[in-house]
Scaffold this motif. Structure first.
Motif, PDB file in Angstrom:
ATOM      1  N   SER A 166     -15.735 -14.629 -23.525  1.00  0.00           N
ATOM      2  CA  SER A 166     -14.733 -14.859 -22.469  1.00  0.00           C
ATOM      3  C   SER A 166     -13.536 -15.656 -22.982  1.00  0.00           C
ATOM      4  O   SER A 166     -12.396 -15.407 -22.592  1.00  0.00           O
ATOM      5  CB  SER A 166     -15.386 -15.599 -21.295  1.00  0.00           C
ATOM      6  N   VAL A 167     -13.787 -16.607 -23.883  1.00  0.00           N
ATOM      7  CA  VAL A 167     -12.708 -17.479 -24.368  1.00  0.00           C
ATOM      8  C   VAL A 167     -11.770 -16.697 -25.286  1.00  0.00           C
ATOM      9  O   VAL A 167     -10.534 -16.764 -25.149  1.00  0.00           O
ATOM     10  CB  VAL A 167     -13.287 -18.706 -25.094  1.00  0.00           C
ATOM     11  N   VAL A 219     -14.869 -20.441 -20.727  1.00  0.00           N
ATOM     12  CA  VAL A 219     -13.481 -20.823 -20.439  1.00  0.00           C
ATOM     13  C   VAL A 219     -13.374 -22.079 -19.575  1.00  0.00           C
ATOM     14  O   VAL A 219     -12.401 -22.826 -19.684  1.00  0.00           O
ATOM     15  CB  VAL A 219     -12.729 -19.653 -19.758  1.00  0.00           C
ATOM     16  N   ASP A 220     -14.361 -22.333 -18.728  1.00  0.00           N
ATOM     17  CA  ASP A 220     -14.281 -23.490 -17.830  1.00  0.00           C
ATOM     18  C   ASP A 220     -15.100 -24.683 -18.328  1.00  0.00           C
ATOM     19  O   ASP A 220     -15.255 -25.676 -17.606  1.00  0.00           O
ATOM     20  CB  ASP A 220     -14.759 -23.093 -16.424  1.00  0.00           C
ATOM     21  N   HIS A 280     -11.495 -13.488 -25.345  1.00  0.00           N
ATOM     22  CA  HIS A 280     -10.891 -12.431 -24.533  1.00  0.00           C
ATOM     23  C   HIS A 280      -9.669 -12.954 -23.778  1.00  0.00           C
ATOM     24  O   HIS A 280      -8.631 -12.271 -23.697  1.00  0.00           O
ATOM     25  CB  HIS A 280     -11.927 -11.885 -23.546  1.00  0.00           C
ATOM     26  N   LYS A 281      -9.776 -14.146 -23.246  1.00  0.00           N
ATOM     27  CA  LYS A 281      -8.641 -14.753 -22.531  1.00  0.00           C
ATOM     28  C   LYS A 281      -7.461 -14.938 -23.466  1.00  0.00           C
ATOM     29  O   LYS A 281      -6.294 -14.835 -23.053  1.00  0.00           O
ATOM     30  CB  LYS A 281      -9.055 -16.095 -21.930  1.00  0.00           C
ATOM     31  N   ASP A 282      -7.746 -15.176 -24.735  1.00  0.00           N
ATOM     32  CA  ASP A 282      -6.702 -15.366 -25.745  1.00  0.00           C
ATOM     33  C   ASP A 282      -6.148 -14.030 -26.249  1.00  0.00           C
ATOM     34  O   ASP A 282      -5.203 -14.016 -27.032  1.00  0.00           O
ATOM     35  CB  ASP A 282      -7.279 -16.173 -26.909  1.00  0.00           C
ATOM     36  N   GLY A 283      -6.753 -12.913 -25.849  1.00  0.00           N
ATOM     37  CA  GLY A 283      -6.283 -11.602 -26.280  1.00  0.00           C
ATOM     38  C   GLY A 283      -6.598 -11.284 -27.731  1.00  0.00           C
ATOM     39  O   GLY A 283      -5.933 -10.462 -28.352  1.00  0.00           O
ATOM     40  N   HIS A 284      -7.662 -11.902 -28.264  1.00  0.00           N
ATOM     41  CA  HIS A 284      -7.909 -11.793 -29.697  1.00  0.00           C
ATOM     42  C   HIS A 284      -8.262 -10.381 -30.143  1.00  0.00           C
ATOM     43  O   HIS A 284      -7.698  -9.868 -31.114  1.00  0.00           O
ATOM     44  CB  HIS A 284      -9.027 -12.747 -30.120  1.00  0.00           C
ATOM     45  N   LYS A 341     -14.059 -19.946 -28.902  1.00  0.00           N
ATOM     46  CA  LYS A 341     -13.841 -18.512 -29.079  1.00  0.00           C
ATOM     47  C   LYS A 341     -14.919 -17.930 -29.996  1.00  0.00           C
ATOM     48  O   LYS A 341     -15.289 -18.541 -30.993  1.00  0.00           O
ATOM     49  CB  LYS A 341     -12.457 -18.252 -29.677  1.00  0.00           C
ATOM     50  N   PRO A 378     -14.353 -25.226 -24.729  1.00  0.00           N
ATOM     51  CA  PRO A 378     -14.410 -23.762 -24.884  1.00  0.00           C
ATOM     52  C   PRO A 378     -14.387 -23.376 -26.363  1.00  0.00           C
ATOM     53  O   PRO A 378     -13.681 -23.982 -27.170  1.00  0.00           O
ATOM     54  CB  PRO A 378     -13.142 -23.283 -24.171  1.00  0.00           C
ATOM     55  N   ASP A 429     -15.107  -9.623 -27.896  1.00  0.00           N
ATOM     56  CA  ASP A 429     -14.787 -11.029 -27.658  1.00  0.00           C
ATOM     57  C   ASP A 429     -15.679 -11.625 -26.577  1.00  0.00           C
ATOM     58  O   ASP A 429     -16.040 -10.938 -25.610  1.00  0.00           O
ATOM     59  CB  ASP A 429     -13.340 -11.177 -27.189  1.00  0.00           C
TER      60      ASP A 429
END
Length: 509
Positions: free
Chosen positions: A393-394, A470-471, A396-400, A477, A475, A391
């Protein structure tokens, strides 16, 4: 000629209500807890055959007046997964076919441990029934390994389980056909014809004009340069799109590596390692199979776009070579380091196009994917039978990737999860003035630390996806999936991985 859904199935498949001789010529059992009418016979065999529950056997039940194939699920440890049921079902079909039976009945067990064992068992049986496309075309009489398969499942959900299995199998069949077809049968433009036959109802666009490719997809065009000199080997990008009937909830955008034959290009593969390189199109094959599943499921609110980057990495006077600097669609100056790292080159510009579409169109919840048999490093890292998900960063933050891993584990398509590090991006940074990034070093991925993570970083850098973290204001994914270890361990048949896991993760929610 359009190919119907039924023509994508390996044979006639139906639900059986009970074991009856008139509906089958052999009964295939894979569970040690057998039907009541066979319990006495099985217990008798166990009294004199210590291997009875560990090997495949074929014998006659006089009580049922039917032959039996027994392919037992192995004794499970804490570390086994649902693939044990798939393998047992596949072996039962293999033994029945070798014995000459044409209408087997598979008795599908229920597992308290694996909630999807029934579906996976049926998929295991169907997997064994696949016949390669060239054999089907050359010898129509051998196009089907059996005439009919009956499925006996003791659950009210039997019909829905079978329907789901057949939809998933139709996608896997397309993936196997494209992935397993030889370099001439599934050359880029012949893949286009095949796709047009199996997915005729889907929106489709072909980009094959060499000048358009050079202008809009310069990295792809570089790989295509040598092959473009041979008419039947010319590359193309096949775009497919599914538009849902209701307002879009999320957008899936998939790019597949479709290298129909990989010579290595000017950095030619030497030492007898070129065999099997017609399978280097299994990423695009998986994307095509996934689109077949989308076409059958027709999700209400999921918008799906796909790009199949079909190209042959040929060697010749027009080959692209190391030290060339090529500017990507995103305006990134890339120095070629190794022409055998063509997979990331052929996918990058299509991935960039999808990024642009997501941003300009403000598409709802966009998730971009690249799917590729990309690196030998993935095979060494994860082992045969495992895909690797990486993933950005985006995502990954979502836990994909972890969700995809859990789903794959539940449905017999396991994943390993890798993460990106700063040094993966640093590795690709330009070394001299005039280059932004380098495409690869000059060593095989198997001799490069983090050899399967670095290409994922390259694809982010070459497309400008790094500006959509993410910032950022928008963003996006992105997940890179390396299927070198899972899709096509030559000379075995292509598996169709990872389309079952992808479909269950993204189309069933």
């Amino acid at each position: 000629m359009n190919i119907t859904f039924d023509e994508l199935l390996p044979c006639s498949v139906k639900i059986a209500k009970q074991i009856q001789k008139t509906k089958c010529d052999v009964v295939c059992i894979i569970d040690r807890q057998v039907p009541t009418e066979l319990a006495e016979l099985f217990n008798e065999f166990r009294t004199f055959d210590q291997a009875f529950d560990s090997v495949v056997s074929c014998f006659k039940s006089h009580k049922l007046d039917l032959p039996i194939v027994y392919s037992p699920v192995q004794e499970l440890t804490d570390y086994h997964d649902v693939r044990t049921y798939q393998k047992a079902a596949a072996k039962s079909m293999e033994r029945a076919i070798k014995a000459g039976f044409e209408s087997p009945m598979l008795v599908v067990p229920t597992s308290q441990r694996f909630s999807n064992s029934e579906l996976c068992t049926v998929l295991g049986a169907l997997d064994q029934l696949y016949v390669p496309i060239q054999l089907r075309e050359d010898k129509p009489a051998e196009a089907r390994r059996i005439k009919e398969l009956s499925i006996l499942i003791d659950t009210p959900k039997a019909e829905s389980i079978l329907k789901e299995a057949l939809v998933l199998e139709s996608g896997r069949r397309i993936a196997r056909d494209i992935g397993g077809g030889d370099p001439e049968r599934m050359s880029p433009l012949r893949v286009e014809v095949y796709i047009n036959n199996v997915l005729s109802s889907m929106n489709m666009q072909i980009v094959q004009d060499v000048y358009e490719l050079q202008e809009e997809y310069p990295l792809f065009a570089a790989v295509n340069r040598a092959a473009n000199q041979v008419l039947r080997h010319r590359g193309c990008i096949i775009f497919l799109e599914y538009v849902p009937p209701k307002p879009v909830r999320k957008t899936l955008m998939l790019v597949g590596k479709g290298v129909t034959y990989d010579t290595g290009g000017a950095d030619i593969k030497a030492g007898g390692v070129m065999a099997g390189m017609s399978r280097d199109k299994c990423g695009a094959a998986a994307v095509a199979g996934f689109m077949q599943i989308v076409n059958e499921k027709k999700p209400d609110d999921v918008h799906v776009m796909a790009a199949l980057c079909m190209v042959r990495n040929s060697v010749g006077e027009e080959s692209y070579v190391s030290d060339e600097i090529i500017t990507s669609r995103a305006g990134v100056r890339i120095r070629v380091g190794n022409t055998d790292a063509e997979g990331r080159m052929c996918m990058a510009d299509a991935l960039c196009l999808f990024k642009e579409k997501a941003v300009v169109g403000k598409l709802p919840d966009p998730h971009l994917f690249t799917i590729a048999t990309l690196t030998g490093h993935a095979c060494i890292s994860a082992g045969d039978g495992y895909s690797i998900a990486i993933d950005n960063s985006v995502a990954h933050k979502d836990g994909h990737a972890r969700l995809l891993q859990a789903t794959g584990q539940a449905f017999g398509e396991p994943f390993e999860v890798s993460v990106l590090r700063p040094d993966d991006f640093d590795f690709n940074k330009g070394k001299v003035i005039g280059e932004d990034i380098v495409q690869a070093n000059n060593a095989p991925s198997t001799r490069t630390p983090r050899g399967h993570q670095i290409p994922a970083a390259f694809l982010i850098q070459a497309t400008g996806l790094g500006k959509h973290g993410v910032d950022s204001k928008f963003p996006i994914k992105y997940t890179h999936i390396d299927i070198a270890g899972s899709a096509c361990v030559f000379p075995e048949m292509p598996t169709g991985a990872p389309i079952v896991a992808l479909a269950k993760t993204h189309l069933d929610t």
